[in-house]
Design a protein around this motif. Structure first.
Motif, PDB file in Angstrom:
ATOM      1  N   SER A  50       1.007  -1.268   0.021  1.00 15.23           N
ATOM      2  CA  SER A  50      -0.059   0.027   0.002  1.00 15.23           C
ATOM      3  C   SER A  50       0.819   1.113   0.042  1.00 15.23           C
ATOM      4  O   SER A  50       2.245   1.199   0.234  1.00 15.23           O
ATOM      5  N   SER A  51       0.306   2.544   0.054  1.00 17.01           N
ATOM      6  CA  SER A  51       1.215   3.674  -0.065  1.00 17.01           C
ATOM      7  C   SER A  51       1.674   4.010   1.242  1.00 17.01           C
ATOM      8  O   SER A  51       2.860   4.291   1.146  1.00 17.01           O
ATOM      9  N   ASN A  52       1.081   3.559   2.315  1.00 11.10           N
ATOM     10  CA  ASN A  52       1.592   3.733   3.594  1.00 11.10           C
ATOM     11  C   ASN A  52       2.753   2.904   3.781  1.00 11.10           C
ATOM     12  O   ASN A  52       3.847   3.468   4.221  1.00 11.10           O
ATOM     13  N   VAL A  53       2.857   1.663   3.375  1.00  8.70           N
ATOM     14  CA  VAL A  53       4.006   0.615   3.334  1.00  8.70           C
ATOM     15  C   VAL A  53       5.045   1.133   2.406  1.00  8.70           C
ATOM     16  O   VAL A  53       6.109   1.329   2.948  1.00  8.70           O
ATOM     17  N   VAL A  54       5.089   1.744   1.270  1.00 11.08           N
ATOM     18  CA  VAL A  54       5.880   2.253   0.474  1.00 11.08           C
ATOM     19  C   VAL A  54       6.559   3.537   1.191  1.00 11.08           C
ATOM     20  O   VAL A  54       7.750   3.663   1.033  1.00 11.08           O
TER      21      VAL A  54
ATOM     22  N   GLU B 283       6.100   5.874  12.750  1.00  9.54           N
ATOM     23  CA  GLU B 283       6.211   4.526  13.787  1.00  9.54           C
ATOM     24  C   GLU B 283       5.046   4.022  14.250  1.00  9.54           C
ATOM     25  O   GLU B 283       4.957   2.890  15.043  1.00  9.54           O
ATOM     26  N   THR B 284       3.945   4.997  14.223  1.00  8.43           N
ATOM     27  CA  THR B 284       2.661   4.575  14.749  1.00  8.43           C
ATOM     28  C   THR B 284       1.864   3.669  13.925  1.00  8.43           C
ATOM     29  O   THR B 284       0.596   3.029  14.388  1.00  8.43           O
ATOM     30  N   LEU B 285       2.278   3.410  12.894  1.00  5.92           N
ATOM     31  CA  LEU B 285       1.641   2.590  11.888  1.00  5.92           C
ATOM     32  C   LEU B 285       1.685   1.189  12.542  1.00  5.92           C
ATOM     33  O   LEU B 285       2.694   0.769  12.985  1.00  5.92           O
ATOM     34  N   PRO B 286       0.778   0.263  12.234  1.00  2.00           N
ATOM     35  CA  PRO B 286       0.510  -1.069  12.941  1.00  2.00           C
ATOM     36  C   PRO B 286       1.577  -1.946  12.409  1.00  2.00           C
ATOM     37  O   PRO B 286       1.931  -2.764  12.995  1.00  2.00           O
TER      38      PRO B 286
ATOM     39  N   ASN C  60       7.014  -4.749  12.356  1.00  5.07           N
ATOM     40  CA  ASN C  60       7.505  -5.850  11.654  1.00  5.07           C
ATOM     41  C   ASN C  60       8.481  -5.751  10.507  1.00  5.07           C
ATOM     42  O   ASN C  60       9.122  -6.400  10.006  1.00  5.07           O
ATOM     43  N   VAL C  61       9.024  -4.323  10.292  1.00  4.51           N
ATOM     44  CA  VAL C  61       9.842  -3.987   9.383  1.00  4.51           C
ATOM     45  C   VAL C  61      11.173  -4.134   9.826  1.00  4.51           C
ATOM     46  O   VAL C  61      11.591  -3.282  10.866  1.00  4.51           O
ATOM     47  N   GLU C  62      12.072  -4.887   9.177  1.00  6.05           N
ATOM     48  CA  GLU C  62      13.478  -5.068   9.834  1.00  6.05           C
ATOM     49  C   GLU C  62      14.427  -3.880   9.198  1.00  6.05           C
ATOM     50  O   GLU C  62      14.048  -3.395   8.142  1.00  6.05           O
ATOM     51  N   PRO C  63      15.695  -3.704   9.515  1.00  9.79           N
ATOM     52  CA  PRO C  63      16.560  -2.792   9.084  1.00  9.79           C
ATOM     53  C   PRO C  63      16.846  -3.137   7.468  1.00  9.79           C
ATOM     54  O   PRO C  63      16.772  -4.382   7.110  1.00  9.79           O
TER      55      PRO C  63
END
Length: 585
Positions: free
Chosen positions: A5-9, A38-41, A45-48
């Motif tokens: 989604s646009s939020n993930v990108v 960083e408040t996105l749910p 889960n996103v690694e470096p």
């Protein structure tokens, strides 16, 4: 498969900017998008270095795909990527520990300046479906060009840095450790999706319901090019709906409806077809009583002329017609009817004649038929798949051996391929008849339960794709009650290209490509979904019945469901029971 989604990108880019040392750019992005990403749910889960790994995976897959298909890679940047910049680990603007950029800006004692306000029209804030406030228009910037070296080092070319992030020598600046390539586990590349799915609910136009007692819409059909009207027909209803594309005024309703007069009473329209913008042929079944009160059914083939203001009966002996097809080039009218367990084929050369020019019968019922040339047509039904040719007489061109009951058939004029859906016992089949093998009907077990409809995409100069060889792709779409739409390349039976889930995985009873071939729609009583099958797998738009009260749309009503595009591909119609609505696209 999880799509972006646009939020993930945006979040992945935001993290990359921080990890690469461009804290000021990350701060600008968060200001234009979301103050605290960083408040996105999904953030925990996103690694470096996730964005780098995704890009490297894509590059590796592109290379492997090129080697497997003996083609050139799609993404080639050459050996020279310019002078690399070392990634800085500044204490003020670069995030190491997941600290939001706007908090670092506060710690920087004003080192990062607010951008000048941009003059825009004030708009009322509206919540997005995901609960995130829409981001304001971004300020104009130079736009950092980002690169990834082949050894995994991140750098930027011609980047504009913050004043507090002074450029240092390579010796002074620590470098990012080499990023290992993650293992590829995907079967094919998926297009990155950054657009949202539009909700068509607000644009819904509900057609006024017929006031005739017991009226049920069983067929809908948009007029030909230059005739922007919707024809609705069924039990005790035959109406033309004109829907204004321009926004209606307070005194002008969005839909104007006119009843078409038929020289019959207590009727049901069993089939219809447009002959021109002002001529329509319908099959009407009239219920009447004789002199002693016995109920009788009389079937009439009627041609409506002068935009429906006049009519004349073509035939009263055509039988119970379930299919009407018009051949515009030869001006032939094909009718398919049932006579007990047998099928009846009649072709009228002149609609002023009460007797058809050609007649043929089949041993089993016919369910569908289509013209495939000026003089040839295909019929399908119970263990039936035949092609007929009109000359001095009506002859059988080909009889395909089959044990399947074929319920619907479609034809692609650009390739000459015929496709059909059928059942045999509890099994469902997709059938293809290719002109390169015109005597063998190829069949394939359909992978989903209860397939319901199919449609070819009209090939145009702008959407002609190749399938890796010299042959152009012939896109065939199918749908099912299981809630899945499949896209096939009919030129390579039975090569499945995509599987597209419908809105909320609801059943799809009808499917149709837009006349210009750009969009695909699938719908059932509960929802409608629209895709651009070439650009994205996530839907462009959707519509849900649950957004409306039952007085507007009741998905539980019994009746035939129909779906259709208008001639200029700008509007869709759906109908069920006595309900018809139109959705601008």
């Amino acid at each position: 498969m999880s799509l972006l989604s646009s939020n993930v990108v945006n979040y992945l880019v935001w993290r990359y900017l921080q990890e690469a040392g461009f804290g000021n750019a990350a701060l600008q992005l968060s200001r234009c998008w979301l103050r605290d990403p960083e408040t996105l749910p999904f953030a925990p889960n996103v690694e470096p270095h996730t964005l780098i790994r995704i890009l490297q995976d894509g590059m590796c897959f592109d290379q492997l795909q090129a080697e497997a298909t003996t083609t050139d890679p799609r993404y080639r940047f050459g050996p020279n990527h310019g002078q690399p910049y070392s990634a800085r680990n500044g204490a003020l603007l670069t995030l190491d520990k997941g600290i939001p950029a706007h908090e670092l800006a506060a710690e920087a004692n004003g080192a990062v300046q607010e951008p000048p306000p941009k003059k825009t029209l004030k708009r009322k804030k509206a919540k997005q479906p995901n609960g995130v406030e829409p981001r304001p228009e971004p300020p104009e910037t130079n736009g950092d060009a980002m690169d990834v070296e082949q050894n995994g080092l991140a750098h930027a070319a011609n980047s504009v840095r913050a004043e507090s992030d002074a450029a240092g020598s390579d010796a002074e600046s620590p470098t990012v450790a080499e990023i290992p390539l993650s293992t590829l586990s995907i079967g094919q590349d998926a297009e990155i999706q950054t657009e949202v799915t539009a909700d068509l609910a607000r644009e819904t136009i509900f057609v006024p319901r017929s006031k005739e007692l017991g009226s049920v819409v069983q067929h809908t059909s948009w007029g030909p090019a230059g005739t922007p009207v919707l024809l609705a027909a069924g039990k005790s209803v035959l109406q033309i709906h004109f829907v204004d594309k321009d926004a209606p005024s307070e005194h002008t309703p969005p839909v104007r409806t006119g009843d078409i007069f038929l020289p019959v009473e207590n009727f049901a329209i069993t089939a219809l077809c447009w002959q021109s913008s002002a001529e329509i042929t319908v099959s009407a079944r009239e219920e009447c009583s004789n002199e002693i009160g016995e109920r009788m059914m009389i079937n009439k083939l009627i041609k409506l002329i002068d935009g429906g203001s006049n009519s004349h009966v073509i035939s009263s002996t055509a039988g119970l017609v379930n299919t009407l097809r018009w051949n515009a080039d030869k001006e032939f009218l094909l009718s398919i009817s049932t006579d007990g367990e047998k099928g009846s084929i009649k072709v009228w050369k002149n609609d002023s004649d009460s007797i058809p020019a050609w007649t043929e019968f089949t041993d089993t019922a016919i369910f569908d038929a289509l013209w495939i040339s000026d003089t040839a047509f295909v019929v399908c039904g119970i263990e039936l798949f035949k092609i007929y040719e009109i000359g001095d007489t009506l002859t059988t061109q080909r009889t395909l051996d089959t044990q399947v009951t074929w319920e619907s058939v479609k034809f692609d004029p650009s390739s000459g391929i015929i496709a059909a859906l059928g059942v045999e016992g509890q099994a469902s089949y997709l059938g293809l008849l290719h002109p390169n093998d015109s005597i063998n009907l190829q069949t394939h077990d359909y992978p989903d339960q209860y397939p319901t409809d199919l449609d070819f995409r009209l090939r145009t100069a702008t959407n002609t794709l190749t399938n890796g060889s010299s042959m152009p792709s012939v896109l065939l779409a199918t749908c099912s009650m299981s809630g899945a739409v499949r896209i096939w390349d009919a030129n390579e039976p039975f090569k499945a290209i995509k599987r597209l889930p419908t809105t909320d995985d609801t059943q799809a009873l009808k499917i149709a490509f837009s006349p210009d071939g750009s969009l695909l729609a699938a719908a059932g009583p509960d929802a409608l979904t629209v895709w651009d099958v070439e650009k994205r797998e996530v839907p462009l738009a959707c519509w849900r019945a649950k957004d409306w009260t039952s007085d507007k749309w009741d998905a539980g009503v019994d009746g035939e469901f129909s779906l259709g595009w208008d001639s200029d591909s700008s509007r869709l119609s759906i109908a069920l029971g006595n309900q018809v609505c139109i959705l601008p696209c």
